[in-house]
Every structure is written in structure tokens, then in C-alpha cells.
Motif scaffolding. Structure first.
Motif, PDB file in Angstrom:
ATOM      1  N   CYS A  35      11.780  34.747  38.151  1.00 45.74           N
ATOM      2  CA  CYS A  35      10.331  34.896  37.933  1.00 45.74           C
ATOM      3  C   CYS A  35       9.959  34.448  36.517  1.00 45.74           C
ATOM      4  O   CYS A  35       8.810  34.170  36.230  1.00 45.74           O
ATOM      5  CB  CYS A  35       9.900  36.344  38.161  1.00 45.74           C
ATOM      6  SG  CYS A  35      10.451  37.473  36.844  1.00 45.74           S
ATOM      7  N   LEU A  36      10.918  34.437  35.614  1.00 46.45           N
ATOM      8  CA  LEU A  36      10.794  33.968  34.227  1.00 46.45           C
ATOM      9  C   LEU A  36       9.966  34.893  33.329  1.00 46.45           C
ATOM     10  O   LEU A  36       9.614  34.527  32.206  1.00 46.45           O
ATOM     11  CB  LEU A  36      10.240  32.527  34.158  1.00 46.45           C
ATOM     12  CG  LEU A  36      10.948  31.487  35.039  1.00 46.45           C
ATOM     13  CD1 LEU A  36      10.380  30.097  34.775  1.00 46.45           C
ATOM     14  CD2 LEU A  36      12.452  31.469  34.810  1.00 46.45           C
ATOM     15  N   LYS A  37       9.680  36.094  33.798  1.00 44.91           N
ATOM     16  CA  LYS A  37       8.885  37.025  32.968  1.00 44.91           C
ATOM     17  C   LYS A  37       9.634  37.399  31.690  1.00 44.91           C
ATOM     18  O   LYS A  37       9.040  37.568  30.638  1.00 44.91           O
ATOM     19  CB  LYS A  37       8.572  38.294  33.772  1.00 44.91           C
ATOM     20  CG  LYS A  37       7.456  38.086  34.767  1.00 44.91           C
ATOM     21  CD  LYS A  37       7.061  39.401  35.395  1.00 44.91           C
ATOM     22  CE  LYS A  37       6.130  39.152  36.565  1.00 44.91           C
ATOM     23  NZ  LYS A  37       6.338  40.099  37.646  1.00 44.91           N
ATOM     24  N   CYS A  38      10.959  37.524  31.788  1.00 49.38           N
ATOM     25  CA  CYS A  38      11.739  37.901  30.601  1.00 49.38           C
ATOM     26  C   CYS A  38      11.635  36.824  29.518  1.00 49.38           C
ATOM     27  O   CYS A  38      11.614  37.139  28.324  1.00 49.38           O
ATOM     28  CB  CYS A  38      13.194  38.147  30.981  1.00 49.38           C
ATOM     29  SG  CYS A  38      13.965  36.757  31.810  1.00 49.38           S
ATOM     30  N   ILE A  39      11.532  35.587  29.940  1.00 51.92           N
ATOM     31  CA  ILE A  39      11.447  34.502  28.959  1.00 51.92           C
ATOM     32  C   ILE A  39      10.118  34.563  28.221  1.00 51.92           C
ATOM     33  O   ILE A  39      10.061  34.423  27.000  1.00 51.92           O
ATOM     34  CB  ILE A  39      11.645  33.137  29.660  1.00 51.92           C
ATOM     35  CG1 ILE A  39      13.066  33.071  30.200  1.00 51.92           C
ATOM     36  CG2 ILE A  39      11.373  31.970  28.713  1.00 51.92           C
ATOM     37  CD1 ILE A  39      13.372  31.895  31.049  1.00 51.92           C
ATOM     38  N   GLU A  40       9.064  34.849  28.983  1.00 55.40           N
ATOM     39  CA  GLU A  40       7.735  34.939  28.358  1.00 55.40           C
ATOM     40  C   GLU A  40       7.686  36.072  27.338  1.00 55.40           C
ATOM     41  O   GLU A  40       6.985  35.991  26.333  1.00 55.40           O
ATOM     42  CB  GLU A  40       6.671  35.197  29.437  1.00 55.40           C
ATOM     43  CG  GLU A  40       6.409  33.991  30.332  1.00 55.40           C
ATOM     44  CD  GLU A  40       5.744  34.394  31.649  1.00 55.40           C
ATOM     45  OE1 GLU A  40       5.144  35.481  31.719  1.00 55.40           O
ATOM     46  OE2 GLU A  40       5.844  33.601  32.610  1.00 55.40           O
ATOM     47  N   THR A  41       8.450  37.107  27.598  1.00 55.09           N
ATOM     48  CA  THR A  41       8.355  38.289  26.742  1.00 55.09           C
ATOM     49  C   THR A  41       9.317  38.260  25.546  1.00 55.09           C
ATOM     50  O   THR A  41       9.185  39.059  24.622  1.00 55.09           O
ATOM     51  CB  THR A  41       8.597  39.564  27.593  1.00 55.09           C
ATOM     52  OG1 THR A  41       8.060  40.664  26.904  1.00 55.09           O
ATOM     53  CG2 THR A  41      10.042  39.827  27.843  1.00 55.09           C
ATOM     54  N   CYS A  42      10.264  37.360  25.579  1.00 59.19           N
ATOM     55  CA  CYS A  42      11.295  37.321  24.526  1.00 59.19           C
ATOM     56  C   CYS A  42      10.789  36.525  23.320  1.00 59.19           C
ATOM     57  O   CYS A  42      10.928  35.310  23.259  1.00 59.19           O
ATOM     58  CB  CYS A  42      12.585  36.698  25.056  1.00 59.19           C
ATOM     59  SG  CYS A  42      13.855  36.584  23.794  1.00 59.19           S
ATOM     60  N   TYR A  43      10.232  37.238  22.331  1.00 62.03           N
ATOM     61  CA  TYR A  43       9.652  36.490  21.199  1.00 62.03           C
ATOM     62  C   TYR A  43      10.730  35.994  20.238  1.00 62.03           C
ATOM     63  O   TYR A  43      10.483  35.193  19.368  1.00 62.03           O
ATOM     64  CB  TYR A  43       8.552  37.297  20.485  1.00 62.03           C
ATOM     65  CG  TYR A  43       8.994  38.605  19.906  1.00 62.03           C
ATOM     66  CD1 TYR A  43       9.574  38.664  18.644  1.00 62.03           C
ATOM     67  CD2 TYR A  43       8.831  39.801  20.619  1.00 62.03           C
ATOM     68  CE1 TYR A  43       9.985  39.867  18.111  1.00 62.03           C
ATOM     69  CE2 TYR A  43       9.242  41.004  20.094  1.00 62.03           C
ATOM     70  CZ  TYR A  43       9.823  41.030  18.831  1.00 62.03           C
ATOM     71  OH  TYR A  43      10.242  42.219  18.312  1.00 62.03           O
ATOM     72  N   ALA A  44      11.964  36.489  20.404  1.00 57.41           N
ATOM     73  CA  ALA A  44      13.073  35.971  19.581  1.00 57.41           C
ATOM     74  C   ALA A  44      13.579  34.622  20.115  1.00 57.41           C
ATOM     75  O   ALA A  44      14.436  33.987  19.515  1.00 57.41           O
ATOM     76  CB  ALA A  44      14.211  36.974  19.579  1.00 57.41           C
ATOM     77  N   GLU A  45      13.049  34.212  21.252  1.00 60.14           N
ATOM     78  CA  GLU A  45      13.443  32.947  21.900  1.00 60.14           C
ATOM     79  C   GLU A  45      14.939  32.886  22.210  1.00 60.14           C
ATOM     80  O   GLU A  45      15.572  31.844  22.115  1.00 60.14           O
ATOM     81  CB  GLU A  45      12.999  31.736  21.070  1.00 60.14           C
ATOM     82  CG  GLU A  45      11.488  31.656  20.972  1.00 60.14           C
ATOM     83  CD  GLU A  45      10.979  30.465  20.180  1.00 60.14           C
ATOM     84  OE1 GLU A  45      11.802  29.748  19.589  1.00 60.14           O
ATOM     85  OE2 GLU A  45       9.756  30.272  20.176  1.00 60.14           O
ATOM     86  N   ALA A  46      15.484  34.069  22.559  1.00 60.31           N
ATOM     87  CA  ALA A  46      16.896  34.123  22.950  1.00 60.31           C
ATOM     88  C   ALA A  46      17.078  33.692  24.402  1.00 60.31           C
ATOM     89  O   ALA A  46      18.186  33.389  24.827  1.00 60.31           O
ATOM     90  CB  ALA A  46      17.424  35.537  22.764  1.00 60.31           C
ATOM     91  N   LEU A  47      15.986  33.717  25.149  1.00 62.87           N
ATOM     92  CA  LEU A  47      16.038  33.289  26.550  1.00 62.87           C
ATOM     93  C   LEU A  47      15.208  32.026  26.705  1.00 62.87           C
ATOM     94  O   LEU A  47      14.093  31.941  26.169  1.00 62.87           O
ATOM     95  CB  LEU A  47      15.468  34.387  27.454  1.00 62.87           C
ATOM     96  CG  LEU A  47      16.250  35.708  27.478  1.00 62.87           C
ATOM     97  CD1 LEU A  47      15.433  36.791  28.177  1.00 62.87           C
ATOM     98  CD2 LEU A  47      17.594  35.533  28.177  1.00 62.87           C
TER      99      LEU A  47
END
Ligand code: SF4
Ligand code: SF4
Length: 301
Positions: free
Chosen positions: A87-99
Motif C-alpha cells: 500500500c506504500l503508506k509506510c513510505i509516505e510516513t517515513c520522513y527519515a527516507e529509510a523506506l
């Protein structure tokens, strides 16, 4: 409904992979699993999540938004890839850009918009678009529509292919291609299967058929020390290419380790730790062997 393709990168202003200055469009999906693959994020057809443990600050935001319980709280891994529905929601929320995600759905119009940005360079340099991957022929419908549109716009087209596709698919695409860059990884079918997961029968047949079609083709030989760099394999490659109609050029692509860090980010195993890029002297030696078959040989793509 508009045809969409899954693309994981568009690289502008490239001086490799075809004549002149080119825009490289990388397609997701590949039928092979070469042990030395430098784009492991290209192999599956679907978008893939990469996790960088050095960037992760352990904030836990990703696990708050994941409805599938697919976030693993370990120092090395973050995604349970069996549970993840992308769903890619974790990527949107990761402000450290680790994902980050490799692969997104794009329409022909969206890809063309990017490609057109380089048009002034094509006109001056004789360049154009090169479709690569992964294996572009894994998405034939989208590929044909994209290439047709390029031809309508008078843009030169090249394809980089591993060739492991049916002749029917290849043949349908060929009329929209100006140059085929065909990877030939090993002449021995058993070794080919051992190192890439598939034998080379269909690949050899496709090369022969393209050569008969008189389409412009350059053979690309990824040189992997300890895997396909024996004099026996080099000579068999030279003999085979020499007998092809209308093909007189081989590009040697030396092994490199640029893709290594991506394996960890994808939870994949990199098995080439002990392999080093080929020495210059050995490269020159191999170049000479191939030249002895009357071929034009270039080191690099
Ligand atoms: S949101 Fe990003 S930085 Fe935070 S724990 Fe998840 S991966 Fe790490
Ligand atoms: S992509 Fe969606 S399902 Fe997968 S780990 Fe991230 S939030 Fe969970």
C-alpha cells in the motif's frame, strides 16, 4: 482503459546504451536471476520496498500506519514481505527516507513527457530512448505502445534485452526498434542455467532470428570473472557472433559491484563477495581474442 507499465527508473542524459545522448527507461520484471545482477530491484514485476537501516531513526511511524502488521521491529529488517500488500503508506510516513519504493505505474504519456525533455540532446547527438530493465519485453503491450509513440515522434529507439522471451513477442516489438543490444551471458547452456536460472536455448535461437531479420544488433557480453571468462567461453562467443549475419560488434561489460548495497535493502542475498572486477590486462586479452574473429570490440556499453 489506458495501458500502464511498471517503471523503476528513468535516467536522463546517458552516454551509454546506444548511440548519442539517451534517455534510459527501466522496466520492472525479469525472467532471469543472474547472480551478478546490478539491479535486483528490477527482478520482480511489482513495486518493491527498499529499507536502509543506516537511515532509520527507529521512530516507529511506519508500524503505526501499517494495517497488515507487516512492520518488523528489528535492526536489520523492516518489512515482512509475505504480509505486505504494498500500500506504500509506510513510505509516505517515513520522513527519515529509510523506506523507498522501486517501481511505479506510468502511462505512455507520462513516460513520453520525461523522454521529450531530452529531445534537444537527441537532435544534436543522434541519441534517443533506450528501454532496459529488468526485461522490457516482460511488458510487451505497454512497450509496443511506448515505442510506437516514440516512432511517431521520430525518436530513435533501442532495447537492451536478455532475450529470454518468445519469438512471437520479440517479433511484434522489433518493427519499432532501431537497435537491439542483446546480452549474451554464456555459450554453455548448463552454465547459463546455473548462473542465471534459465538455459540459453531460446536466447541463442532469438539471436539467430534477429540476425536473419537484418535488424541492427550489438551483442553485449557481461564479463564475470570465474563465471564466464574462460578462454573456452570467450572463443565460443567469438565463433558464434562471427557467424551471425549483419552483426559485427561486441561490447564487453565488465563486472562491477555497484548494485551490492541494494541486496541488503531488499533482504536478498548477495553471493558475489569474492568476485572482483576484471583486471585491465585480462580485459585487453579478451578483447584481442574476440577481435581475432574479425569483430569490432568495445569495452563498456
Ligand atoms: S518510519 Fe522510517 S525511520 Fe521511522 S522506524 Fe519506520 S523505517 Fe525507521
Ligand atoms: S507497504 Fe503498506 S502493508 Fe507494506 S509494510 Fe508498508 S504500510 Fe505495511
Amino acid at each position: 482503459m489506458e495501458t500502464v507499465g511498471t517503471i523503476f527508473n528513468i535516467q536522463r542524459y546517458s552516454i551509454h546504451d546506444g548511440p548519442g545522448i539517451r534517455t534510459l527507461v527501466f522496466f520492472k520484471g525479469c525472467p532471469l536471476r543472474c547472480l551478478w545482477c546490478s539491479n535486483p530491484e528490477s527482478q520482480n514485476t511489482y513495486p518493491e520496498i527498499l529499507f536502509s537501516k543506516v537511515k532509520c531513526i527507529g521512530c516507529g511511524k511506519c508500524s503505526e500506519v501499517c494495517s497488515e502488521d507487516a512492520i518488523i521491529k528489528s535492526a536489520d529488517k523492516r518489512i515482512d514481505r509475505d504480509k505486505c500488500n504494498r500500500c506504500l503508506k509506510c513510505i509516505e510516513t517515513c520522513y527519515a527516507e529509510a523506506l523507498e519504493v522501486a517501481g511505479k505505474k506510468m502511462t505512455v504519456e507520462e513516460v513520453i513527457k520525461e523522454v521529450e525533455k531530452d529531445r534537444p540532446f537527441y537532435e544534436k547527438s543522434g541519441g534517443g530512448i533506450t528501454v532496459s530493465g529488468g526485461e522490457p519485453l516482460m511488458q510487451p503491450k505497454f512497450l509496443i505502445e511506448l515505442l510506437k509513440e516514440c516512432k511517431n515522434r521520430n525518436i530513435n529507439t533501442a532495447i537492451e534485452t536478455c532475450g529470454y522471451v518468445s519469438w512471437k513477442t520479440f517479433n511484434e516489438v522489433l518493427e519499432y526498434i532501431d537497435l537491439v543490444l542483446f546480452d549474451l551471458k554464456h555459450m554453455d547452456s548448463n552454465s547459463h542455467e546455473e548462473f542465471t536460472g534459465k538455459n540459453n536455448n531460446i536466447i541463442i535461437e532469438n539471436i539467430k532470428k534477429i540476425s536473419k531479420s537484418k535488424k541492427l544488433m550489438i551483442i553485449r557480453f557481461p564479463l564475470i570473472p570465474g563465471y564466464n571468462d574462460s578462454n573456452k567461453n570467450i572463443k565460443q562467443t567469438g565463433e558464434f557472433v562471427k557467424m551471425l549475419e549483419g552483426v559485427n560488434e561486441i561490447n564487453i561489460i565488465p563486472f562491477h559491484r555497484l548494485g551490492e548495497s541494494k541486496y541488503e535493502k531488499l533482504d536478498m542475498e548477495w553471493t558475489m563477495h569474492d568476485v572482483k572486477p576484471p583486471e585491465i590486462d585480462r580485459l585487453e586479452e579478451i578483447k584481442k581474442i574476440l577481435e581475432s574473429y574479425g569483430l569490432k570490440v568495445k569495452i563498456g556499453g
